[in-house]
Design a protein around this motif. Structure first.
Motif, short mmCIF file in Angstrom:
data_model
loop_
_atom_site.label_atom_id
_atom_site.label_comp_id
_atom_site.label_asym_id
_atom_site.label_seq_id
_atom_site.Cartn_x
_atom_site.Cartn_y
_atom_site.Cartn_z
N HIS A 93 47.55 43.00 37.46
CA HIS A 93 46.42 42.95 36.54
C HIS A 93 46.61 43.99 35.44
O HIS A 93 46.56 45.19 35.71
N ASN A 166 38.50 37.51 34.82
CA ASN A 166 38.83 37.96 36.18
C ASN A 166 38.58 36.88 37.22
O ASN A 166 39.47 36.50 37.98
N ASN A 234 50.34 37.82 32.70
CA ASN A 234 48.93 37.82 32.33
C ASN A 234 48.61 36.85 31.20
O ASN A 234 47.59 36.15 31.25
N TRP A 260 43.60 36.34 34.53
CA TRP A 260 43.77 36.55 35.97
C TRP A 260 43.29 35.37 36.81
O TRP A 260 43.96 34.95 37.75
#
Length: 315
Positions: A93, A166, A234, A260
């Motif tokens: 991440h 996320n 990413n 993500w």
């Protein structure tokens, strides 16, 4: 079982991280010493003793989090015979993508530490303190469409974009302070809750372009090898192994969105991953994995007993 190793990003740092590994394993101490030497600072002492406000500084938190991940990966390999090549994919991440590349042999530990130190400094330099902001949009109604709609309202008066997708219920926006404030109000009207994040700069938005330029120069001079397993990038949310593409993606990542949720969905779907292990400090990514891929197993690996149990479970 198909395994993916995950590497945490900023926000997972805490005073005392990595101490149990260093106390238990010489090979972990070697990693921390190598990072200290690469940076010319006693980062390991800061990690062990604090103060917390110094550890949280971006230029310290980024290499420190990587060091803990690298130490855990080294312990797995040296003490328990579990190499990164046991995984089908690695992913990290934000700064964790560097940790993933280091663990997979694409970057040396020394280069990774130095690149992350520079990355933290460059991100801090890019925008004067107070001019930028980031906010987390949370709640059951929060999805990418809502976040993009809120960011679009903010963008009417300044830079404002979705920075981190996320998982459903947790999306971060980033940009100029006034624009982010406007987006927060719009998000609340759309049914989300919003929390301003305690960060020193607006990461993963166009305001970071000066930092991207600095990283482009640094990465151009860095040796990048093909990783032993593909790295799910990413900005692509897809695996990549070509060193020159990886070099370009790391530059794009500074201003680009951390995709993500999509990365995890791809690994759990097309990638066939049934088990996620978070290598390093904290368990933020483990929590996200359980929300995004509830049918997959997920667990953190940062304490000696966790590493040992994990290695035994692989047989």
């Amino acid at each position: 079982m198909t395994l993916a190793l995950l590497f945490p990003g900023q926000g997972s740092q805490a005073v005392g991280m990595g101490v149990a590994l260093a106390d238990a394993f010489a090979c972990a101490r070697d990693v921390f010493n190598e990072v200290d030497e690469a940076l010319g600072q006693k980062l390991s002492t800061l990690m062990r003793e604090g103060p917390e406000d110094q550890l949280t500084l971006t230029e310290n938190a980024q290499p420190a989090l990587m060091a803990v991940s690298a130490a855990a990966a080294r312990v797995l390999k040296v003490e328990f015979g579990v190499g990164v090549d046991r995984a089908a994919f690695v992913a990290g991440h934000s700064l964790g993508e560097y940790s993933a590349l280091c663990a997979a042999g694409a970057l040396s530990l020394t280069d990774t530490a130095r690149l992350l130190k520079l990355r933290g400094q460059a991100m801090q330099r890019a925008v004067p303190v107070g001019q930028g902001a980031m906010a987390s949009l949370i709640g059951p109604k929060t999805d990418l469409a809502l976040a993009e709609a809120a960011a679009k309202v903010g963008a009417e008066i300044g830079v404002c974009v979705v920075a981190n997708d996320n998982n459903a219920g947790n999306i971060v926006i980033s940009g100029e302070k006034a624009a982010v404030d406007r987006a927060i109000e719009a998000a609340k009207e759309l049914g989300a809750r919003a929390i301003l994040l305690n960060v020193s700069a607006p990461f993963h938005c166009p305001l970071m372009q000066p930092a991207a330029d600095e990283m482009a120069a640094a990465l151009a001079a860095a040796t990048i090898n093909a990783p032993v397993v593909p790295v799910v990038a990413n900005v692509l949310a897809r695996p990549e192994s070509d060193p020159e593409v990886i070099r370009r993606l790391l530059v794009e990542q500074v201003t680009g969105r951390v995709r993500w949720r999509e990365s995890m969905e791809w690994m759990a779907g097309e990638g066939g991953v049934t088990r996620f292990a978070e290598v390093g400090s904290g368990k933020v990514l483990t929590g996200m994995a359980k929300r995004i891929a509830p049918n997959a197993e997920s667990a953190p690996l940062n304490m000696p007993e966790e590493l040992e149990a994990f290695a035994k479970s692989l047989g």
